[in-house]
Scaffold this active site. Structure first.
Site, PDB file in Angstrom:
ATOM      1  N   THR A   1       0.857  -1.182   0.000  1.00  0.00           N
ATOM      2  CA  THR A   1       0.000   0.000   0.000  1.00  0.00           C
ATOM      3  C   THR A   1       0.891   1.230   0.000  1.00  0.00           C
ATOM      4  O   THR A   1       2.029   1.166   0.455  1.00  0.00           O
ATOM      5  CB  THR A   1      -0.892  -0.046   1.263  1.00  0.00           C
TER       6      THR A   1
ATOM      7  N   THR B   1       0.314   1.370   7.005  1.00  0.00           N
ATOM      8  CA  THR B   1       0.281   0.249   6.073  1.00  0.00           C
ATOM      9  C   THR B   1       0.443  -1.046   6.860  1.00  0.00           C
ATOM     10  O   THR B   1       1.041  -1.037   7.929  1.00  0.00           O
ATOM     11  CB  THR B   1       1.379   0.358   4.989  1.00  0.00           C
TER      12      THR B   1
END
Ligand code: ASP
Length: 318
Positions: free
Chosen positions: A178, A229
């Site tokens: 991400t 993340t």
């Protein structure tokens, strides 16, 4: 203490395999440089994190925008969010199929609607009205990973609830990747943004932390900004990005705050797979990053540096 201009970006926690890490490091460098150029030219923190995250969404090296992970049905469902620390306004989107830059649609939700979070068909309609660019986000690499995962699943080699063991035996197919950015501009305004394809093999309709304000993304001029993340369900249960901001609001540096939040994850949610990474910037422009995952692909650049610092682990002198 003099305030600095600063941007930090991440390209995801998880395990970065050597053969792919170069591309990841190049991507975060490029994004940090783009975000910092905006700040140096007098642009806002909001423009800086939007620009930086859009670079990462275009790169094809991350699980966001082009290169997003596929869900268990082989479909794309991208998510993104953005927050302005000056006004506490925020925008988020989810269940996107082919928007080129989800972070830009999140910003439209923030600036052009009265809402914070719009998903699926509604987000589609909004994208049409604002003529957002489209692109097929499925790359060959993600298709390959999807096929490998699905085959293993069908062969009965793993069950989804045993995610922890699964990730131990197949770290390469669960790179999270991400992306996110945090920044502070010349006026002391902070902003944060995060964008993802979500967890690989997620159930259709699953929403992670990345588009949830407070969980994956938070920014407040009185505290700082944070992007998370890792395993979304962990960040959601600890409202992790806001927790980092709370620590900063109470006087901790960005580095201290990020480390405290990772310690909290380790302490409170130790019995489950809890891999996480965090980047943060405080109101003085000090950058912080911490993770309990094997890697965190990230970069940062401040006004007292010439070159971005780029790394697969977080180690910043306090
Ligand atoms: N946090 C994301 C999610 O759970 C995954 C990631 O950070 O890569 O959807």
């Amino acid at each position: 203490m003099q305030r600095k201009l600063a941007i930090a970006v991440h390209g995801g926690a998880g395990t970065w395999q050597p053969e792919r890490s170069q591309k990841g490091l190049e991507g975060v460098r490029k994004a940090a440089e783009k975000g910092f150029e905006i700040l140096r030219n007098g642009g806002s923190a909001l423009d800086s994190v939007t620009g930086a995250v859009a670079v990462l969404e275009d790169e094809g090296a991350f699980n966001a925008g082009y290169g997003s992970s596929l869900n268990i049905e082989g479909e794309i469902e991208m998510e993104a969010s953005i927050m302005d620390g000056k006004t506490l306004q925020a925008g988020a989107v989810g269940l996107l199929k082919d928007i080129k830059n989800p972070v830009r649609l999140a910003r439209i939700v923030m600036e052009k609607t009265d809402h914070v979070f719009v998903v699926g068909e509604g987000a589609e309609k909004l994208a049409k009205i604002y003529d957002m660019e489209r692109r097929n986000p499925i790359t060959e690499l993600r298709l390959k990973y999807y096929e490998q995962q699905k085959r293993a699943l069908l062969d009965g080699k793993f069950e989804l609830p045993k995610l922890s063991e699964l990730i131990k035996s197949h770290p390469e197919i669960f790179e999270l990747e991400t992306v996110g950015a945090v920044a502070i501009d010349k006026n002391g305004n902070v902003a944060a943004a995060t964008s993802t394809g979500g967890f690989p093999l997620k159930l259709p309709g699953r929403i992670g932390d990345s588009p949830l304000i407070g969980c994956g993304t938070y920014a407040d001029n009185q505290a700082g900004a944070c992007s998370a993340t890792g395993i979304g369900e962990i960040a959601i249960r600890l409202v992790l990005a806001k927790t980092v901001c709370n620590y900063m609001e109470n006087g901790k540096t960005a580095q201290e705050a990020a480390e405290m939040a990772i310690n909290l994850v380790n302490k409170r949610l130790s019995s489950t797979y809890n891999s996480m990474g965090l980047i943060a910037v405080d109101t003085y422009g000090r950058v912080g990053a911490a993770h309990n995952s094997p890697n965190l692909c990230w970069a940062y650049l401040t006004s007292d540096m010439k070159e971005p610092m780029v790394s697969l682990t977080a180690k910043i002198a306090k």
